[in-house]
Every structure is written in C-alpha cells, then in structure tokens.
Design an enzyme around this catalytic site. Structure first.
Site, PDB file in Angstrom:
ATOM      1  N   GLY A  84       0.380  -5.593  -5.473  1.00 51.55           N
ATOM      2  CA  GLY A  84      -0.305  -6.030  -4.251  1.00 51.55           C
ATOM      3  C   GLY A  84       0.548  -5.856  -3.019  1.00 51.55           C
ATOM      4  O   GLY A  84       1.727  -5.516  -3.092  1.00 51.55           O
ATOM      5  N   GLY A  86       2.851  -6.844  -0.765  1.00 51.89           N
ATOM      6  CA  GLY A  86       3.873  -7.877  -0.646  1.00 51.89           C
ATOM      7  C   GLY A  86       4.465  -7.961   0.746  1.00 51.89           C
ATOM      8  O   GLY A  86       5.163  -8.924   1.085  1.00 51.89           O
ATOM      9  N   ARG A  87       4.208  -6.938   1.527  1.00 53.65           N
ATOM     10  CA  ARG A  87       4.768  -6.947   2.889  1.00 53.65           C
ATOM     11  C   ARG A  87       3.862  -6.189   3.847  1.00 53.65           C
ATOM     12  O   ARG A  87       4.312  -5.657   4.858  1.00 53.65           O
ATOM     13  CB  ARG A  87       6.145  -6.324   2.881  1.00 53.65           C
ATOM     14  N   LYS A 107       2.875  -2.937   8.166  1.00 51.89           N
ATOM     15  CA  LYS A 107       3.776  -2.907   7.009  1.00 51.89           C
ATOM     16  C   LYS A 107       5.119  -3.477   7.454  1.00 51.89           C
ATOM     17  O   LYS A 107       5.724  -2.950   8.399  1.00 51.89           O
ATOM     18  CB  LYS A 107       3.923  -1.449   6.559  1.00 51.89           C
ATOM     19  N   GLY A 120       9.045  -9.658   2.440  1.00 51.42           N
ATOM     20  CA  GLY A 120       7.898  -9.236   3.242  1.00 51.42           C
ATOM     21  C   GLY A 120       8.263  -8.374   4.434  1.00 51.42           C
ATOM     22  O   GLY A 120       7.408  -8.053   5.267  1.00 51.42           O
ATOM     23  N   ARG A 170       0.260   1.652   9.892  1.00 50.91           N
ATOM     24  CA  ARG A 170      -0.198   2.810   9.128  1.00 50.91           C
ATOM     25  C   ARG A 170      -1.711   2.915   9.215  1.00 50.91           C
ATOM     26  O   ARG A 170      -2.419   1.911   9.165  1.00 50.91           O
ATOM     27  CB  ARG A 170       0.243   2.593   7.687  1.00 50.91           C
ATOM     28  N   ARG A 177      -5.989   2.363  -4.327  1.00 52.46           N
ATOM     29  CA  ARG A 177      -5.084   3.138  -5.162  1.00 52.46           C
ATOM     30  C   ARG A 177      -5.596   3.168  -6.595  1.00 52.46           C
ATOM     31  O   ARG A 177      -6.450   2.352  -6.959  1.00 52.46           O
ATOM     32  CB  ARG A 177      -3.692   2.473  -5.153  1.00 52.46           C
ATOM     33  N   ASP A 246       0.398   2.867  -8.359  1.00 51.81           N
ATOM     34  CA  ASP A 246       0.064   2.086  -7.163  1.00 51.81           C
ATOM     35  C   ASP A 246       0.329   2.884  -5.887  1.00 51.81           C
ATOM     36  O   ASP A 246      -0.078   2.469  -4.803  1.00 51.81           O
ATOM     37  CB  ASP A 246       0.847   0.764  -7.137  1.00 51.81           C
ATOM     38  N   ASP A 256       2.565   5.925   0.817  1.00 51.64           N
ATOM     39  CA  ASP A 256       3.781   5.201   0.433  1.00 51.64           C
ATOM     40  C   ASP A 256       5.012   6.091   0.393  1.00 51.64           C
ATOM     41  O   ASP A 256       5.541   6.435  -0.667  1.00 51.64           O
ATOM     42  CB  ASP A 256       3.585   4.455  -0.896  1.00 51.64           C
TER      43      ASP A 256
END
Ligand code: AMP
Ligand code: MG
Length: 487
Positions: A84, A86-87, A107, A120, A170, A177, A246, A256
């Site tokens: 998930g 996280g940040r 992000k 985070g 972003r 995903r 992911d 990513d």
C-alpha cells in the site's frame, strides 16, 4: 487549479482509505511542470508559495480528497499481502484535455495507515531522479507516469545519513497495479475483485467490455501493453531495477522509479540496484520478469474469466505465453528503426544481434553507438566512421559489421528510414553520473545542474552544445556502479 473527481474513492473500502498529509516545516518549490498542468486543464496557476504549500501537502488543494491506496505485491518473488501507499496520497483524478482520466498523487507526504515501519517521507535524491527520468521517458515517447511538481520540505529525513526531504507530485493514468489485484484476491473478495476489474476495463481498456469474455480480454490487453512497454525499455537501455508486481502498472506505464538506471556499456546481465543481489531484475531478464508478473495477474483474474479447471488455466496460460510473440514483434520493429532498416526484412534482426555482440565484446556505450550510427547514416564520412570505431575496443570486428550494415542500409535507403532512426536513437539520456551530479549539487542547495539536465533530457533528440556535454559517457572515474532506492 485542477478539477478533481474521486471515482476510485467509490470502490470498496480496503482499496483506498482517507488520510491527510503531514505538514512539513518549510516547503519550497523546486520545479513545477506548467505544460503538464495545462494538459491537465489547470486554470490560473497561483504564486510559488501557494504551489509549494499545495505540492508539499501543507495545504489541501481545492477539491482534493487525499487517500492512501491499498495494494499487495511480490517483492523479489516473495508475496507480501499488504504493502500500500506508505508514503503517498492520491489527491484525486482529473480528466485531461484529451478526455483521459489521470491520477494526481503526492509522494513523500507523511505516514499513512500503510506505512508499516516507514517514515512516510522521501529524500531529495529519489525525487529528483524520478523527475528527470520520468520526464525523459515521456519525451522519448515511452509510456510513463509524469512529474507535475517537486518541493523541498525544509526538513531532514534520516536514511544512512540525514538528507534533505522532498515531496514529489506524480501524474499517472492510474495507480492500479498488479499488486492491487493481488491485494483483493488475497482477501478472496470476489465481488470487490469484479468491481475493481470493471473499473480497470472502463478506465483503461473500454474495448474489453464488448468482448464475449471481458476479463479474458482484459488479461490479453494488459499483456499486450506490458509487452510493448518492456520492448521500449530495452530499446533505450532502461533498467527498472525493482520490477515487483506492486511496481507494475495495469495501464502499461513505467511506474515507481527507484534505483532505475540506463545501461552505458552494453551488457545484457547489467544490474545497478544495490538491493538486487540475486540479479533478478538484470537488463535482459526484464521481459521474462514482466511475463512472470503477468502470470500473477492472471491468477487473480481466474475467478472472473469464463471456464473451469484445467481448461481455464490453459486459456490464461496461453495469454501469458502470447507475451513472447507480442514482445518479439515490437522489438523487431524497434530494432529495424534503430538500424534504419525495413522492419519486414530479416536483415535487421541478424544485424542487431551482430551489433549487440560487438557492443558487448567491445565494451561500447549503447546510447553513443546508436547516436553515432545515426549521424553516420545521415552523412557518411570518414570522420563519422572513425568516431564509430573509436567507441569499441575491437575496431576490426566492428568495421566488418559496419560494412554489412551499410550495404543493407544503402539497399533500403529512403528518407523515412533515416527519420525513423533519428526518432529511435536519442542523442542524450539521463546518464547515471549526470543524475548523481545534479542530486549532489541540489543537496548542497544548488539546483542549477538539475534544471540544466532536465532541459536537455526533455529534448532528447536535439543536438546542442549543452546536449553534447551531458551526452558524453562517463569516464572511468565518473562511472556510477550502484544505484539506491533511497526509500
Ligand atoms: P517502493 O520500493 O517505493 O515501490 O515501495 C515499496 C513499499 O514500501 C510501498 O508499499 C511503499 O509505500 C513503502 N515505502 C517505501 N518507502 C517508504 C517510507 N519512507 N515510508 C513508508 N513506506 C514506505
Ligand atoms: Mg512501489
């Protein structure tokens, strides 16, 4: 500034949860992508202070409704049922000027219910790397998430050492995903799975809705987009570095950017990422890994695809196998373009194999090789010929290859082929040592090298003095051998 909608927020609860950003001490704008903002339909761009407040999360943008998204994933082959955001926080979706729905996400904006042990936050280095590399990918026409903004936080984040913190904004076709499907599949919630699949079909693959078996059509369409994407990566020497499920977008975009890097000296087994100790995500492994990831996606879809038992599994497996055919066809086309040859002839493939072997044996820089070859095709001269031979440690063998290529190229010569070559072979890429140089300067407070590099890599086919300076391969001392996630 942006008209947010929140369609994803209406999907079943574990897929996203409301979450506010954690304010930072002193946000300052590093960069704002005004052309992208315009594409997203932005009106009235506010002053830099407001932009910094919005893109750090200190102020919620009007109509934004921040949410952290849930997903799972196979990390280096091991299944983790809950990862998930996280940040990261999805601010919402905007329908852009082409009528396409796109996500806007912060992000590095603080802890979320998915943060596990993490802080985070994001250090400045990875934010600048993602900005440079994703905007370069967009400029060469490779499907990718985009960079809308970057801000420094005025705070330090502690990794190996304390580093300046930053927040990246972003834009993605979506943040769904393979891991998103795995997240729902692991909960065995078939109703939620169907809702998610229908959402993806409507958003990314509307034509699949008309098929006899829409979820099978979805699988086939996702396979096709991945095959095309990975072929494009390989054509410019891109190594993603963390192709976990992911980090594999259902929209078929590169997503990513962590320890990603561009290959310099051609070597199919090349790995830069410091965390990829098993060399799982080496340059030439990427198609097979994408296929492995797609098989994990297919597994999640089985309850929705028509059929049962072995026949069902066989049907899904065939779709995954078809990746090879699609990947090879796309690669064939790209190879022909890179060499200025006709895609229909078999010559291009044989010549590409020969050149790859020359580049590998002769320790040739991949980007420089295709750039000089393009210049040579445009105006063959003794000087260009010598420039090419100067790139290899094995000039005699390359000379032989060159005459074969030239014979093939002259035979198929038409202006279209030269133009294709010029479009396929960038003059400049974000070289690892240049990205590192821009990051090092920024950490010291000087953002000029970042802006200079950004300006050059977003016009990757332009030939200027500045482009030539930044296009030059690293010298022995400048070489970056390892890249880091920095998460
Ligand atoms: P990544 O390697 O960036 O794809 O991240 C893998 C997972 O780790 C995702 O679930 C991220 O949200 C999470 N993660 C990475 N960095 C952090 C961080 N600094 N704080 C919290 N979670 C993080
Ligand atoms: Mg990730």
């Amino acid at each position: 500034m942006l008209s947010f909608e929140h369609r994803y927020a209406t999907l079943p609860e574990p897929l996203s949860v409301e979450c506010a950003a954690t304010p930072v001490a002193n946000p300052e704008l590093i960069a704002f992508n005004a052309p992208l903002a315009a594409e997203l339909g932005a009106d009235e761009i506010p002053d830099e202070t407001t932009l910094a407040a919005w893109f750090s999360g200190n102020q919620t943008m009007p109509n934004a409704s921040p949410r952290a998204l849930g997903y799972a994933g196979h990390q280096f082959g091991n299944f983790v049922p809950q990862l998930g955001d996280g940040r990261a926080l999805l601010l919402g979706e905007v329908v852009d000027q082409h009528g396409k729905r796109r996500d806007v996400q912060l992000k590095g904006s603080g802890r979320t219910p998915f943060s596990r042990g993490g802080d985070g936050r994001s250090p400045l280095g990875p934010v600048l790397r993602e900005y440079l590399v994703s905007e370069f990918m967009a400029a060469v026409g490779i499907p990718t998430t985009r960079a809308l903004a970057a801000v420094t936080t005025g705070e330090r984040v502690v990794r190996q050492l304390p580093e300046p913190g930053a927040v990246f904004t972003r834009v993605a076709s979506s943040h769904i995903r393979i891991g998103t499907f795995q997240f729902i599949a692991a909960r065995q919630d078939e109703a939620a799975l169907k809702t998610l699949a229908d959402h993806v079909i409507e958003r990314h693959y509307p034509e699949a809705a008309k098929a006899d078996d829409p979820y099978m059509a979805l699988l086939e369409a996702v396979v096709a987009r991945q095959a095309e994407l990975i072929a494009r990566w390989l054509s410019i020497g891109f190594i993603h570095g963390v192709m976990n499920t992911d980090n594999c977008s259902l929209a078929g975009e590169t997503i990513d950017y962590g320890p990603c890097a561009f290959m310099e000296q051609f070597n199919p087994q090349k790995v830069y990422s410091s965390i990829d100790e098993g060399r799982r995500y080496a340059f030439a492994n990427q198609p097979a890994i994408a296929q492995w990831n797609l098989a994990r996606f297919a597994e999640t879809l089985l309850p929705l695809i028509e059929g049962e038992g072995d026949a069902l599994v066989e049907k899904a497996t065939d779709a995954i196998r078809h990746f090879d055919t699609l990947f090879n066809a796309e690669q064939r086309r790209l190879h022909a373009d890179k060499l200025g040859l006709e895609a229909e002839s078999d010559q291009a493939e044989a010549l590409m194999e020969g050149l790859e072997s020359q580049m590998h044996q002769g320790r040739m820089d991949m980007t420089a090789t295709f750039d000089v070859l393009t210049q040579y095709a445009a105006s063959p001269s003794d000087q260009r010929h010598d420039d090419l031979l100067a790139l290899t440690q094995n000039p005699e063998a390359l000379g032989e290859w060159l005459s074969q290529w030239q014979a093939a190229q002259v035979a198929s010569q038409n202006t279209d082929r030269l133009a294709a070559m010029q479009r396929a072979n960038p003059v400049v890429i974000p070289r690892n040592h240049r990205v590192q140089e821009a990051i090092d300067a920024a950490v010291e407070g000087d953002f000029t090298p970042f802006h200079t590099l950004l300006a050059v890599v977003t016009k990757p086919f332009d030939d200027s003095v500045e482009a030539r300076r930044l296009a030059a391969p690293a010298t022995e001392n400048e070489q970056v051998l390892r890249t880091f996630c920095g998460t």
